[in-house]
Design an enzyme around this catalytic site. Sequence first.
Site, PDB file in Angstrom:
ATOM      1  CG  ASP A 143       4.064 -12.870  -6.998  1.00 19.94           C
ATOM      2  OD1 ASP A 143       3.357 -11.870  -6.751  1.00 19.94           O
ATOM      3  OD2 ASP A 143       5.272 -12.782  -7.282  1.00 19.94           O
ATOM      4  CG  ASP A 151      -2.312   4.160   0.232  1.00 17.90           C
ATOM      5  OD1 ASP A 151      -2.395   3.752  -0.941  1.00 17.90           O
ATOM      6  OD2 ASP A 151      -2.491   3.419   1.225  1.00 17.90           O
ATOM      7  NE  ARG A 181      -5.287  -6.406  -4.539  1.00 18.24           N
ATOM      8  CZ  ARG A 181      -4.887  -7.473  -5.215  1.00 18.24           C
ATOM      9  NH1 ARG A 181      -5.588  -7.909  -6.219  1.00 18.24           N
ATOM     10  NH2 ARG A 181      -3.765  -8.093  -4.891  1.00 18.24           N
ATOM     11  NE  ARG A 204      -3.330  -3.698  -5.001  1.00 18.04           N
ATOM     12  CZ  ARG A 204      -3.997  -3.037  -4.061  1.00 18.04           C
ATOM     13  NH1 ARG A 204      -5.106  -2.416  -4.360  1.00 18.04           N
ATOM     14  NH2 ARG A 204      -3.557  -3.014  -2.820  1.00 18.04           N
ATOM     15  CE  LYS A 253      -8.055   1.778   3.614  1.00 19.62           C
ATOM     16  NZ  LYS A 253      -7.674   0.796   2.592  1.00 19.62           N
ATOM     17  CG  ASN A 254      -4.310   0.450   4.742  1.00 22.75           C
ATOM     18  OD1 ASN A 254      -5.442   0.221   4.337  1.00 22.75           O
ATOM     19  ND2 ASN A 254      -3.388   1.039   4.006  1.00 22.75           N
ATOM     20  CB  CYS A 277      -8.111  -3.551  -7.956  1.00 24.94           C
ATOM     21  SG  CYS A 277      -6.670  -2.707  -7.369  1.00 24.94           S
ATOM     22  NE  ARG A 287     -12.601  -0.182  -1.186  1.00 29.69           N
ATOM     23  CZ  ARG A 287     -11.825  -0.971  -1.897  1.00 29.69           C
ATOM     24  NH1 ARG A 287     -11.772  -0.847  -3.199  1.00 29.69           N
ATOM     25  NH2 ARG A 287     -11.090  -1.899  -1.310  1.00 29.69           N
TER      26      ARG A 287
HETATM   27  C1  UD1 Z   1      -1.201  -2.016   1.072  1.00 30.19           C
HETATM   28  C2  UD1 Z   1      -2.246  -1.013   1.488  1.00 30.19           C
HETATM   29  C3  UD1 Z   1      -2.502  -0.006   0.369  1.00 30.19           C
HETATM   30  C4  UD1 Z   1      -1.194   0.621  -0.101  1.00 30.19           C
HETATM   31  C5  UD1 Z   1      -0.165  -0.437  -0.415  1.00 30.19           C
HETATM   32  C6  UD1 Z   1       1.209   0.147  -0.716  1.00 30.19           C
HETATM   33  C7  UD1 Z   1      -3.678  -2.285   2.978  1.00 30.19           C
HETATM   34  C8  UD1 Z   1      -5.012  -2.881   3.207  1.00 30.19           C
HETATM   35  N1  UD1 Z   1      -3.480  -1.711   1.785  1.00 30.19           N
HETATM   36  O1  UD1 Z   1      -1.730  -2.746  -0.037  1.00 30.19           O
HETATM   37  O2  UD1 Z   1      -3.373   0.998   0.882  1.00 30.19           O
HETATM   38  O3  UD1 Z   1      -1.430   1.386  -1.267  1.00 30.19           O
HETATM   39  O4  UD1 Z   1      -0.002  -1.328   0.704  1.00 30.19           O
HETATM   40  O5  UD1 Z   1       1.650   0.927   0.330  1.00 30.19           O
HETATM   41  O6  UD1 Z   1      -2.829  -2.302   3.847  1.00 30.19           O
HETATM   42  N2  UD1 Z   1       2.906  -7.172  -5.305  1.00 30.19           N
HETATM   43  C9  UD1 Z   1       3.340  -8.257  -6.025  1.00 30.19           C
HETATM   44  N3  UD1 Z   1       3.146  -9.504  -5.505  1.00 30.19           N
HETATM   45  C10 UD1 Z   1       2.549  -9.711  -4.295  1.00 30.19           C
HETATM   46  C11 UD1 Z   1       2.122  -8.588  -3.554  1.00 30.19           C
HETATM   47  C12 UD1 Z   1       2.308  -7.326  -4.083  1.00 30.19           C
HETATM   48  O7  UD1 Z   1       3.880  -8.113  -7.113  1.00 30.19           O
HETATM   49  O8  UD1 Z   1       2.398 -10.864  -3.886  1.00 30.19           O
HETATM   50  C13 UD1 Z   1       3.103  -5.786  -5.837  1.00 30.19           C
HETATM   51  C14 UD1 Z   1       1.810  -5.006  -6.022  1.00 30.19           C
HETATM   52  O9  UD1 Z   1       1.193  -5.320  -7.253  1.00 30.19           O
HETATM   53  C15 UD1 Z   1       2.296  -3.585  -5.944  1.00 30.19           C
HETATM   54  C16 UD1 Z   1       3.456  -3.675  -4.937  1.00 30.19           C
HETATM   55  O10 UD1 Z   1       3.817  -5.056  -4.868  1.00 30.19           O
HETATM   56  O11 UD1 Z   1       2.800  -3.171  -7.182  1.00 30.19           O
HETATM   57  C17 UD1 Z   1       3.137  -3.201  -3.544  1.00 30.19           C
HETATM   58  O12 UD1 Z   1       1.886  -3.728  -3.153  1.00 30.19           O
HETATM   59  P1  UD1 Z   1       1.581  -4.125  -1.659  1.00 30.19           P
HETATM   60  O13 UD1 Z   1       2.535  -3.484  -0.727  1.00 30.19           O
HETATM   61  O14 UD1 Z   1       1.434  -5.595  -1.573  1.00 30.19           O
HETATM   62  O15 UD1 Z   1       0.140  -3.485  -1.451  1.00 30.19           O
HETATM   63  P2  UD1 Z   1      -0.973  -4.073  -0.508  1.00 30.19           P
HETATM   64  O16 UD1 Z   1      -0.320  -4.716   0.651  1.00 30.19           O
HETATM   65  O17 UD1 Z   1      -1.959  -4.854  -1.304  1.00 30.19           O
END
Ligand code: UD1
Length: 419
Positions: free
Chosen positions: A127, A307, A95, A124, A22-23, A119, A399
């Site tokens: 930035d 996950d 997201r 999340r 999915k990802n 969420c 999902r």
């Molecule tokens: C992706 C995966 C999700 C998985 C996650 C972590 C997809 C569609 N989803 O989500 O299934 O659980 O990786 O392996 O691929 N953060 C910030 N600032 C940012 C971005 C992230 O502070 O700009 C923080 C987030 O709040 C979180 C951490 O970084 O605490 C990791 O999140 P992130 O790796 O970005 O998750 P996703 O890419 O959204």
Amino acid sequence: MERIVVRGGARLEGEVRASGSKNSALALLAASLLAEGTTVLRNVPRVRDVFAMLDLLRALGARADFTAEDPHCVRIQADGVGEPEAPYELVRKMRASFMVLGPLLARFGVGRVSEPGGCAIGVRPVDQHLKGLEALGAKVQLDHGTIEASGAPLTGGRFRFDRVTVNGTQNVMMAATLAEGESVLENCAREPEVVELADVLNRMGAEIRGAGSASLQITGVSSLRGLTHAISGDRIEAGTLLVAGMITKGEVRVTGLDSSHLDNILDKLRETGAELRVDYDAVTVFCNEASKALQVRTAPYPGFPTDMQAQLMALLCVGSASSVVTETVFENRFMHVPELVRMGADISLDGRSAHVHGVTKLLGAPVMATDLRASASLLLAGLAAQGETVVSRVYHIDRGYERIEEKLRSLGAEIRRED
Ligand code: UD1
């Protein structure tokens, strides 16, 4: 509203195929916006998040749909994208929609995506996505809840992520493929889905080096072209199905995957007492004993994936051992705990750690799915529990899992979906 009813106690046995990741699918669908001509993706899972991304691509003006001939093949044509705005109703549902910002900006000079907001599992923020795009010369502004990034052509730049982010790395990497000159991105995510995206972008004509390490070097090119690609198997779905085998003391073989992507999951399953046979594209699990004590900490790849945290916790609930599960990636990812406790689990929370004391049996109960992986953990607990477990709000599970109840039933589970 639909619900899934599981009657616990059946020993799962047999072979089941993991769907496509999915990802990976979500990132690759966003990447198709970058390509001239037609992109064809095969082995695409038919899950709600993928349908939401297809809706978004169409709202932007692309043609994007599953083909009539193959229910897991999607064809995308993004040359006609005329509307660079991803609307709130679609972004709010998922997201990962935010990943269209980098491609829209890089190819069409401007992208507008509604600020996704928090969420269930945490605040999340985005930035890091935005700082990375700014490092490539984009101008970013927030206007009434919509983020606009503009500034074509982008120019190569250096950027170090303050923290590791999967979609952040993917978003900025996609934008950099069409920037003028060289970009260097540091402290990048190393997940297999990042590597798969880089491989596909390179086959589209991009020049990305270093995928799978923390540092990416990207030489911008003037255009990318569509291609055909088969998405690799979903390592998290595969891990979930292996735990289903273990929690029922069964023997389950999961095919359709690249087993090297599961190393971090398999190591922990072995520690809890699973016997595994690992082939290149399949893993078989056998388990006769209750799970052993485990200390596990989620972390970005190659660490143990957040996950899989909820599903592993379901496994640790049964037995006599005491384990500690620490969540370091998301701040609020223990929503399955109160529901597991309703089924008789003995879990206490202490900040970012959950202390899990195994119990001799779980008892079926009505429980509520709160997010995707939490709902998977409740189904797993239901497979092991005495009596009937009714999981409501199953749209969460839809999902990210394609026909999960059919796959589990094919292995011998007593499980059905009801309206
Ligand atoms: C992706 C995966 C999700 C998985 C996650 C972590 C997809 C569609 N989803 O989500 O299934 O659980 O990786 O392996 O691929 N953060 C910030 N600032 C940012 C971005 C992230 O502070 O700009 C923080 C987030 O709040 C979180 C951490 O970084 O605490 C990791 O999140 P992130 O790796 O970005 O998750 P996703 O890419 O959204």
